[in-house]
Design an enzyme around this catalytic site. Structure first.
Site, PDB file in Angstrom:
ATOM      1  N   TYR A  98       0.820  -1.207   0.000  1.00 20.26           N
ATOM      2  CA  TYR A  98       0.000   0.000   0.000  1.00 20.26           C
ATOM      3  C   TYR A  98       0.862   1.268   0.000  1.00 20.26           C
ATOM      4  O   TYR A  98       1.890   1.319   0.666  1.00 20.26           O
ATOM      5  CB  TYR A  98      -0.924   0.032   1.225  1.00 20.26           C
ATOM      6  N   TRP A 100       1.171   5.647  -1.771  1.00 19.90           N
ATOM      7  CA  TRP A 100       0.831   6.611  -2.829  1.00 19.90           C
ATOM      8  C   TRP A 100       1.844   6.665  -3.952  1.00 19.90           C
ATOM      9  O   TRP A 100       1.545   7.215  -5.014  1.00 19.90           O
ATOM     10  CB  TRP A 100       0.663   7.992  -2.208  1.00 19.90           C
TER      11      TRP A 100
HETATM   12  N1  LIG Z   1      -1.269  18.640   1.893  1.00 22.46           N
HETATM   13  C1  LIG Z   1      -1.687  17.360   1.928  1.00 22.46           C
HETATM   14  N2  LIG Z   1      -2.906  17.034   1.422  1.00 22.46           N
HETATM   15  C2  LIG Z   1      -3.349  15.754   1.471  1.00 22.46           C
HETATM   16  C3  LIG Z   1      -2.557  14.715   2.000  1.00 22.46           C
HETATM   17  C4  LIG Z   1      -1.262  15.070   2.533  1.00 22.46           C
HETATM   18  O1  LIG Z   1      -0.513  14.211   3.039  1.00 22.46           O
HETATM   19  N3  LIG Z   1      -0.887  16.392   2.471  1.00 22.46           N
HETATM   20  N4  LIG Z   1      -3.020  13.414   2.007  1.00 22.46           N
HETATM   21  C5  LIG Z   1      -4.117  13.056   1.101  1.00 22.46           C
HETATM   22  C6  LIG Z   1      -4.758  11.813   1.550  1.00 22.46           C
HETATM   23  S1  LIG Z   1      -3.947  10.342   1.282  1.00 22.46           S
HETATM   24  C7  LIG Z   1      -5.978  11.769   2.118  1.00 22.46           C
HETATM   25  S2  LIG Z   1      -6.677  10.261   2.522  1.00 22.46           S
HETATM   26  C8  LIG Z   1      -6.732  12.995   2.393  1.00 22.46           C
HETATM   27  C9  LIG Z   1      -7.318  12.963   3.803  1.00 22.46           C
HETATM   28  O2  LIG Z   1      -8.296  13.919   3.964  1.00 22.46           O
HETATM   29  P1  LIG Z   1      -8.929  14.123   5.407  1.00 22.46           P
HETATM   30  O3  LIG Z   1      -9.034  12.824   6.097  1.00 22.46           O
HETATM   31  O4  LIG Z   1     -10.173  14.919   5.275  1.00 22.46           O
HETATM   32  O5  LIG Z   1      -7.780  15.047   6.048  1.00 22.46           O
HETATM   33  P2  LIG Z   1      -7.131  15.158   7.491  1.00 22.46           P
HETATM   34  O6  LIG Z   1      -6.143  16.279   7.394  1.00 22.46           O
HETATM   35  O7  LIG Z   1      -6.616  13.856   7.952  1.00 22.46           O
HETATM   36  O8  LIG Z   1      -8.307  15.593   8.432  1.00 22.46           O
HETATM   37  C10 LIG Z   1      -9.049  16.782   8.179  1.00 22.46           C
HETATM   38  C11 LIG Z   1      -9.513  17.404   9.466  1.00 22.46           C
HETATM   39  O9  LIG Z   1     -10.458  16.582  10.145  1.00 22.46           O
HETATM   40  C12 LIG Z   1     -10.563  17.081  11.466  1.00 22.46           C
HETATM   41  N5  LIG Z   1     -11.011  16.038  12.393  1.00 22.46           N
HETATM   42  C13 LIG Z   1     -10.297  15.024  12.895  1.00 22.46           C
HETATM   43  N6  LIG Z   1     -11.053  14.281  13.747  1.00 22.46           N
HETATM   44  C14 LIG Z   1     -12.274  14.851  13.771  1.00 22.46           C
HETATM   45  C15 LIG Z   1     -13.502  14.552  14.443  1.00 22.46           C
HETATM   46  O10 LIG Z   1     -13.637  13.599  15.212  1.00 22.46           O
HETATM   47  N7  LIG Z   1     -14.556  15.381  14.190  1.00 22.46           N
HETATM   48  C16 LIG Z   1     -14.469  16.438  13.356  1.00 22.46           C
HETATM   49  N8  LIG Z   1     -15.562  17.165  13.135  1.00 22.46           N
HETATM   50  N9  LIG Z   1     -13.328  16.742  12.707  1.00 22.46           N
HETATM   51  C17 LIG Z   1     -12.254  15.967  12.919  1.00 22.46           C
HETATM   52  C18 LIG Z   1      -9.168  17.548  11.826  1.00 22.46           C
HETATM   53  O11 LIG Z   1      -9.229  18.804  12.486  1.00 22.46           O
HETATM   54  C19 LIG Z   1      -8.422  17.568  10.508  1.00 22.46           C
HETATM   55  O12 LIG Z   1      -7.675  18.747  10.277  1.00 22.46           O
HETATM   56  O13 LIG Z   1      -5.891  14.134   2.284  1.00 22.46           O
HETATM   57  C20 LIG Z   1      -5.171  14.160   1.057  1.00 22.46           C
HETATM   58  N10 LIG Z   1      -4.578  15.469   0.943  1.00 22.46           N
HETATM   59  N1  LIG Z   2      -1.712   8.620  12.287  1.00 20.92           N
HETATM   60  C1  LIG Z   2      -2.124   8.647  11.021  1.00 20.92           C
HETATM   61  N2  LIG Z   2      -1.537   7.848  10.105  1.00 20.92           N
HETATM   62  C2  LIG Z   2      -1.953   7.887   8.828  1.00 20.92           C
HETATM   63  C3  LIG Z   2      -3.005   8.739   8.423  1.00 20.92           C
HETATM   64  C4  LIG Z   2      -3.634   9.551   9.404  1.00 20.92           C
HETATM   65  O1  LIG Z   2      -4.594  10.298   9.109  1.00 20.92           O
HETATM   66  N3  LIG Z   2      -3.152   9.496  10.680  1.00 20.92           N
HETATM   67  N4  LIG Z   2      -3.403   8.757   7.096  1.00 20.92           N
HETATM   68  C5  LIG Z   2      -3.202   7.534   6.356  1.00 20.92           C
HETATM   69  C6  LIG Z   2      -3.443   7.719   4.931  1.00 20.92           C
HETATM   70  S1  LIG Z   2      -4.985   8.338   4.516  1.00 20.92           S
HETATM   71  C7  LIG Z   2      -2.575   7.337   3.972  1.00 20.92           C
HETATM   72  S2  LIG Z   2      -3.080   7.384   2.333  1.00 20.92           S
HETATM   73  C8  LIG Z   2      -1.254   6.830   4.309  1.00 20.92           C
HETATM   74  C9  LIG Z   2      -0.160   7.270   3.331  1.00 20.92           C
HETATM   75  O2  LIG Z   2       0.934   6.423   3.440  1.00 20.92           O
HETATM   76  P1  LIG Z   2       1.933   6.214   2.202  1.00 20.92           P
HETATM   77  O3  LIG Z   2       1.199   6.347   0.926  1.00 20.92           O
HETATM   78  O4  LIG Z   2       2.681   4.969   2.456  1.00 20.92           O
HETATM   79  O5  LIG Z   2       2.890   7.472   2.403  1.00 20.92           O
HETATM   80  P2  LIG Z   2       3.895   8.150   1.387  1.00 20.92           P
HETATM   81  O6  LIG Z   2       4.804   8.987   2.211  1.00 20.92           O
HETATM   82  O7  LIG Z   2       3.145   8.840   0.301  1.00 20.92           O
HETATM   83  O8  LIG Z   2       4.721   6.922   0.822  1.00 20.92           O
HETATM   84  C10 LIG Z   2       4.986   6.715  -0.509  1.00 20.92           C
HETATM   85  C11 LIG Z   2       6.410   6.209  -0.661  1.00 20.92           C
HETATM   86  O9  LIG Z   2       6.620   5.882  -2.012  1.00 20.92           O
HETATM   87  C12 LIG Z   2       7.910   6.356  -2.412  1.00 20.92           C
HETATM   88  N5  LIG Z   2       7.896   6.534  -3.879  1.00 20.92           N
HETATM   89  C13 LIG Z   2       7.573   7.614  -4.617  1.00 20.92           C
HETATM   90  N6  LIG Z   2       7.653   7.342  -5.933  1.00 20.92           N
HETATM   91  C14 LIG Z   2       8.047   6.046  -6.033  1.00 20.92           C
HETATM   92  C15 LIG Z   2       8.289   5.188  -7.134  1.00 20.92           C
HETATM   93  O10 LIG Z   2       8.161   5.544  -8.295  1.00 20.92           O
HETATM   94  N7  LIG Z   2       8.668   3.896  -6.846  1.00 20.92           N
HETATM   95  C16 LIG Z   2       8.824   3.462  -5.563  1.00 20.92           C
HETATM   96  N8  LIG Z   2       9.198   2.201  -5.353  1.00 20.92           N
HETATM   97  N9  LIG Z   2       8.599   4.269  -4.511  1.00 20.92           N
HETATM   98  C17 LIG Z   2       8.200   5.535  -4.739  1.00 20.92           C
HETATM   99  C18 LIG Z   2       8.110   7.624  -1.634  1.00 20.92           C
HETATM  100  O11 LIG Z   2       9.492   7.938  -1.537  1.00 20.92           O
HETATM  101  C19 LIG Z   2       7.456   7.255  -0.290  1.00 20.92           C
HETATM  102  O12 LIG Z   2       8.399   6.711   0.598  1.00 20.92           O
HETATM  103  O13 LIG Z   2      -0.894   7.234   5.633  1.00 20.92           O
HETATM  104  C20 LIG Z   2      -1.859   6.828   6.580  1.00 20.92           C
HETATM  105  N10 LIG Z   2      -1.353   7.059   7.912  1.00 20.92           N
HETATM  106 MO   LIG Z   3      -5.074   8.653   2.270  1.00 18.70          MO
END
Ligand SMILES: Nc1nc2c(c(=O)[nH]1)N[C@H]1C(S)=C(S)[C@@H](COP(=O)(O)OP(=O)(O)OC[C@H]3O[C@@H](n4cnc5c(=O)[nH]c(N)nc54)[C@H](O)[C@@H]3O)O[C@H]1N2
Ligand SMILES: Nc1nc2c(c(=O)[nH]1)N[C@H]1C(S)=C(S)[C@@H](COP(=O)(O)OP(=O)(O)OC[C@H]3O[C@@H](n4cnc5c(=O)[nH]c(N)nc54)[C@H](O)[C@@H]3O)O[C@H]1N2
Ligand SMILES: [Mo]
Length: 728
Positions: A98, A100
């Site tokens: 898993y 991104w």
């Molecule tokens: N810049 C940036 N953008 C991203 C990402 C990133 O790593 N960086 N990751 C991407 C990915 S993989 C995903 S899945 C999405 C995630 O998108 P989201 O899950 O919507 O994003 P988060 O920042 O985890 O959470 C958004 C807000 O939810 C609020 N929150 C947390 N718990 C609660 C609760 O119990 N109740 C309420 N009402 N609010 C709560 C928090 O204040 C938090 O700032 O974002 C994407 N966009």
């Molecule tokens: N506590 C907490 N934990 C969370 C979350 C949260 O809200 N709270 N959010 C969760 C969510 S929604 C998500 S989506 C995950 C995200 O978790 P990940 O998707 O695992 O996080 P990334 O840092 O995007 O990891 C991608 C990796 O791929 C590598 N990469 C980039 N390009 C390439 C390529 O071409 N080939 C290879 N082999 N590698 C490459 C990058 O260097 C990086 O190390 O985290 C989760 N973890």
């Molecule tokens: Mo995510």
């Protein structure tokens, strides 16, 4: 494009690289992301320069590495795969992998790995995502499979909301920094301007004020994990006021009557005690919701928590009580502040992706059960009504993800990673995950290869053009898997006889978009507008017009006899409120997405580094909570609970509700001083718990945990997470 300039893309937007190697936004992007400031860290010294193997002395995560020749590394990997398949079976290979990875449809790491492993006999896979683990499983029971696709990937488009909606009630807010990012990238960032242009008043229900842009609406601070209580009380008040749409409930739902009964005792006074929002404010909000066209938005974050299925179900129930589901600008939406393409239009054709083949192995895990899989082979687990068994995994193959960033309770994951016989990781960088591998293969980054960039609903196909030679001896994943397939006797099946360049032209030529420029013209222009794009969708409009959903009843199931039949106490057949309960630690820690990077990617980049505090990841807390603990702005603090501990740099902010602290994900795990803290840099997964949402979905619950925070006395250890573990 100007002479010598190349075009490229990332999950946070398209950009150009000048002849001198400088990065600038794609000219047509009205609101480019500041995350572009991290791009050039693709050439940082934290890169893996050559294939490397672990010196086996202390255990995975503790050892240093020795560099070896490519041919030797490929021989080792091919042999490990062959031996594992022969001695333990194909399901002994875990290829879930898993993560991104990077934008780019052909060199997408997981697509490459999955095709390679499937053709070789198959692999144990993972299901669903960390993003949407609970939604992906519970939504099909509520609105059916097609409805789920609509909620997650089409939804009501922003221009419709901007024109029609009077009030947006945004549970979890509409956080703009999160919408910088779209899986696969997006050529045009439009959420900020569409939110600005919308006539709607916005009420952001959230623990953080800046989950809504300043001045754009009202902040209703809520105790995390209590949104369902508020939703029930709003429904209660609508019913009490005679403003519930009982006809809609009767015609379009099953279990509507049951829901109405169940919220009779859920008064605003009851909810106020739980969620911290005054009862009179709840009453007034319910009345405002009934007065016009109201959109109930639930962010993805709400379901990344214990019982994360419930805010979805309760949010849909609340929207159903209002009766505006399927009307332009009314009803329900999920993820409007979570990604840049929710409500961002759709294309009448698929994307030019690397073709996949059927995986012959049936074993799987819900994605966030990785530590359980490795620790408990042969044990049973529940998932969506089924009982399944964890296979005995001997070989873990990861490409394009960073579980030692993304998973909860990192120390437990480290214990789990000691179990398999072989761990193979492809990475451009020496991430914490690469440091847990036996064999690390260095791969190119997007700037070092040609590719095609586009996402669902995107405005343009972007030519991703090589701007630099590969770092060190890094290779493309396609070439690595081609060489491995050759050693294992199925090169032709993997490559179909095409080079990377030939694949790009092939994917472009068979892409269904029409009309289309000739490939060479597209490549010279650097981009092509996606033809036929539309952004006028209204979610569930066809359902309201009489087309049944593909649920058992054809309606929205506010009561699901299927889910009820599973007999899960932690996820019954209807929306229910589960109180967060008494906690041993006083502060709620919100572990949300970082505003300064994507997850752990390019954490060493300029923009991410500019956001650090006292050399660590910033932890924000309310000034009152800080004062009570003698913490000043800029102090290094210890965040701790029973799971572990983490150092971070304190930032005092009124944007955190009292009792709430916030530490974003993605600081590279630094376990170099375990006597001081599980992580000395600021990765919140040092203190999150490794538990699923419920027996139904088993989704990730990393968004929240409970902690104590104190000033760290003395000299904090240095952060060494970016120093490669190679050498003597
Ligand atoms: N810049 C940036 N953008 C991203 C990402 C990133 O790593 N960086 N990751 C991407 C990915 S993989 C995903 S899945 C999405 C995630 O998108 P989201 O899950 O919507 O994003 P988060 O920042 O985890 O959470 C958004 C807000 O939810 C609020 N929150 C947390 N718990 C609660 C609760 O119990 N109740 C309420 N009402 N609010 C709560 C928090 O204040 C938090 O700032 O974002 C994407 N966009
Ligand atoms: N506590 C907490 N934990 C969370 C979350 C949260 O809200 N709270 N959010 C969760 C969510 S929604 C998500 S989506 C995950 C995200 O978790 P990940 O998707 O695992 O996080 P990334 O840092 O995007 O990891 C991608 C990796 O791929 C590598 N990469 C980039 N390009 C390439 C390529 O071409 N080939 C290879 N082999 N590698 C490459 C990058 O260097 C990086 O190390 O985290 C989760 N973890
Ligand atoms: Mo995510």
């Amino acid at each position: 494009m100007s002479v010598g300039e190349s075009s490229s893309s990332s999950h946070w937007g398209a950009f150009r690289v000048s002849r001198d190697g400088l990065v600038s936004p794609r000219p047509g992007d009205p609101d480019p992301s500041p995350l572009l400031g991290n791009i050039l860290a693709q050439r940082h010294r934290a890169r893996v320069a050559r294939p490397s193997i672990r010196r086996r002395s202390a255990g995975r995560g503790y050892d240093s590495y020795e560099e070896i020749a490519w041919d030797d590394a490929l021989d080792l990997v091919a042999e490990a795969l062959r031996e594992t398949r022969e001695q333990h079976g194909d399901n002994a290979i875990f290829g879930g992998s898993y993560g991104w990875a990077s934008a780019g449809r052909f060199h997408h790491a997981q697509s490459q790995l999955h095709r390679f492993l499937a053709l070789g006999g198959g692999y144990t896979r993972s299901r669903n995502t960390y993003s949407l683990g609970a939604s992906e499983v519970v939504l099909p029971h509520i609105v059916g499979k097609r409805g789920t696709y609509g909620v997650l990937w089409q939804s009501t488009d922003w221009p419709v909301i901007a024109e029609q909606t009077d009030l947006i009630v945004a549970f979890g807010g509409l956080r703009l920094s999160t919408t910088d990012v779209t899986p696969g990238g997006r050529a045009t960032h439009t959420v900020r301007s569409q939110l600005a242009a919308a006539k709607a008043r916005v009420v952001s229900v959230s623990p953080l004020r800046d989950d809504l842009p300043a001045g754009r609406g009202e902040w209703l601070p809520i105790r995390p994990g209590t949104d369902v209580a508020l939703m029930f009380a709003l429904a209660h008040q609508l019913i009490a006021d005679g403003r519930a749409d009982l006809d809609f409930l009767d015609r379009y739902t099953v279990g509507g009557d049951r829901f109405v009964d169940s919220v009779r005792s859920r008064t605003p006074a009851w909810a106020a005690e739980i969620c911290g929002i005054p009862a009179e404010r709840i009453v007034a909000l319910a009345r405002e919701m009934a007065a016009g066209r109201t959109f109930v938005a639930v962010s993805w974050s709400l379901q990344r928590a214990p019982h994360g299925e419930q805010p979805l179900w309760a949010g849909i129930a609340l929207a159903a009580v209002l009766g505006q589901i399927g009307l332009p600008g009314g009803g329900f939406g999920h993820g409007y502040g979570s990604t840049g393409n929710t409500g961002g239009g759709r294309l009448p054709y698929g994307l030019p992706t690397f073709p996949q083949v059927l995986n012959p192995v049936n074993d799987f895990i819900p994605v966030a059960k990785i530590a359980d899989l490795l620790l408990s082979p042969g044990e049973e687990f529940d998932y969506d009504g089924g009982r399944h068994t964890y296979p005995d995994v001997k070989l873990v193959y990861w490409a394009g993800g960073n579980p030692f960033h993304h998973h909860q309770d990192l120390n437990r994951l480290r214990r789990a990673f000691q179990r398999p016989s072989t761990v193979i990781v492809h990475e451009p960088f020496w991430t914490a995950t690469a440091r847990h591998a036996d064999i690390v293969l260095p791969v190119t980054t997007t700037l070092e290869r040609d590719d095609l960039g586009i996402s669902h609903g995107d405005t343009h196909l972007v030519a991703m053009q090589k701007a630099f030679e590969p770092y060190g001896e890094a290779r493309d994943e396609y070439d690595i898997f081609g060489a491995l397939a050759q050693r294992l006797g199925y090169e032709r099946a993997f490559t179909q006889g095409r080079t990377s360049d030939e694949w790009l032209r092939h994917l472009y030529d068979r892409w269904r978009a029409a009309p289309k420029k000739p490939f060479d013209e597209f490549w010279a222009d650097g981009e092509m507008e996606a033809p036929g794009r539309r952004d006028d969708a209204v979610l569930f409009a066809d359902f309201r017009d009489g087309q049944a959903l593909d649920t058992p009843s054809g309606r929205i199931e506010l009561y699901s006899s299927t889910v009820a039949g599973f007999g899960y106490a932690d996820c019954p057949g209807y929306p229910d409120f589960f109180a967060p309960g008494e906690k041993a630690y006083p502060l709620v820690l919100i572990c949300n997405q970082p505003r300064s990077r994507l997850h752990s990617q390019l954490d060493m980049g300029a923009f991410s580094q500019a956001g650090k505090r006292s050399g660590r990841e910033p932890v924000r807390l309310n000034p009152g909570d800080a004062a009570a603990r003698g913490i000043a702005d800029g102090d290094v603090v210890l965040v701790r609970n029973d799971v572990g501990s983490v150092l971070a740099g304190a930032v005092l902010s009124e944007d955190c509700a009292p009792g709430v602290a916030q530490l974003s994900t993605g600081a590279w795990w630094d376990s170099s001083a375990p006597e001081v803290a599980t992580c000395v840099h600021g990765n919140p997964n040092a203190v999150t718990a490794d538990v699923g949402t419920s027996r139904l979905a088993q989704g990730c619950t990393g968004q929240v945990t409970w902690v104590e925070i104190s000033r760290f006395e003395g000299a904090p250890p240095p952060v060494v997470a970016y120093d490669p573990p190679v050498g003597s």
